[in-house]
Every structure is written in structure tokens, then in C-alpha cells.
Design an enzyme around this catalytic site. Structure first.
Site, PDB file in Angstrom:
ATOM      1  N   SER A  67       0.797  -1.231   0.000  1.00 47.89           N
ATOM      2  CA  SER A  67       0.000   0.000   0.000  1.00 47.89           C
ATOM      3  C   SER A  67       0.831   1.283   0.000  1.00 47.89           C
ATOM      4  O   SER A  67       0.312   2.346  -0.310  1.00 47.89           O
ATOM      5  CB  SER A  67      -0.960   0.025   1.195  1.00 47.89           C
ATOM      6  N   LYS A 104       0.624   4.483   6.850  1.00 47.73           N
ATOM      7  CA  LYS A 104       0.025   5.316   5.810  1.00 47.73           C
ATOM      8  C   LYS A 104       0.509   6.752   5.977  1.00 47.73           C
ATOM      9  O   LYS A 104       1.031   7.142   7.010  1.00 47.73           O
ATOM     10  CB  LYS A 104      -1.515   5.320   5.915  1.00 47.73           C
TER      11      LYS A 104
END
Length: 146
Positions: A67, A104
Site C-alpha cells: 500500500s 500510511k
């Protein structure tokens, strides 16, 4: 020593040493044509001193997944995480979200927080009051194997 393993990250505590470090030649290494031979001046380099600013608040975690590939965080990379740093917009953070750790990019706008992946195949996550959410630490470095 493994502290915690989740689907996205495996956490380790740093093991500091009392050694003087590894030999380091501060002459620059050409990625183009070789430069003429220079006098090499050997120094000692300690990765602990380079990568760990706050020993008590620093942890390592190994990335699992894709990701964050756009930010240069690839599967199996080792992250250096400092829990003493203040989270802010655009920082890469390790977060605990609904029972799982994830890494993230933070997007903060007034009272709203989003977790933005760096891969278009993954959705942006808007944090709401329904989420169990903690910003666990800020990524300061990434260590890669070649």
C-alpha cells in the site's frame, strides 16, 4: 526480539551496541564514471547514532504489503519509527486502526484525519469517531535490502 506481529507490520525493539561503528569512507561513491583515485579518509559510522534520535521511543517494524510503494516503502522493508515525534499533515505514520497496525501518510485538515496509501489500488481511509484509532509513531527512516 519480536514485540508484535500483525498483518501489515512486525515490530522489533532496536538493539544498540557500544561499538565504535563500521568503517565509513566519506568521499562519495560515483554512480556514473569512476572518479580519479582520492586519498581515502576512514571514519567510523554508527547506524544507531544516524537513525535513532530517541532510543527509548524508537522501534523497528517490517513492512508487509504494497500500500505504500509510491512512498518507497516496499514489502519487507524495515521502518525506523519514533514515537516521540508529533504527528502532522503529510508525515508517514504507523497507526493502530480497529485492531490492526497499518502504515500510511497522514492527511490532516482541521478536525478531519485521513490515512492515505501511496498506491492507487488501495482506498483512502477517513477516520471517524466509530474507529478505534491511535497514531502510534512517525516513520523517520526506511532500511532496504538490495
Amino acid at each position: 526480539m519480536i514485540l508484535h506481529k500483525s498483518n501489515a507490520l512486525t515490530f522489533f525493539t532496536p538493539k544498540t551496541t557500544n561499538s565504535l561503528g563500521t568503517p565509513f569512507f566519506d568521499t562519495g561513491i560515483s554512480a556514473g564514471f569512476p572518479s580519479p583515485a582520492e586519498d581515502f579518509k576512514e571514519q567510523r559510522l554508527s547506524l544507531d547514532k544516524e537513525l535513532i534520535k530517541n532510543k527509548e521511543a524508537t522501534f523497528f517494524a517490517r513492512v508487509s504489503g504494497q500500500s505504500m510503494i509510491g512512498a518507497g516503502l516496499d514489502d519487507n522493508d524495515l521502518l525506523v519509527i519514533d514515537r516521540s515525534l508529533e504527528p502532522s499533515n503529510n508525515k508517514i505514520a504507523v497507526c493502530f486502526l480497529d485492531g490492526e497496525f497499518t502504515v500510511k501518510r497522514l492527511k490532516v485538515d482541521k478536525d478531519d484525519v485521513w490515512l492515505q496509501p501511496e498506491n492507487p489500488n488501495y482506498p483512502i481511509i477517513k477516520i471517524t469517531s466509530d474507529n478505534d484509532f491511535i497514531i502510534w509513531g512517525i516513520v523517520t527512516s526506511v532500511i532496504k535490502k538490495v
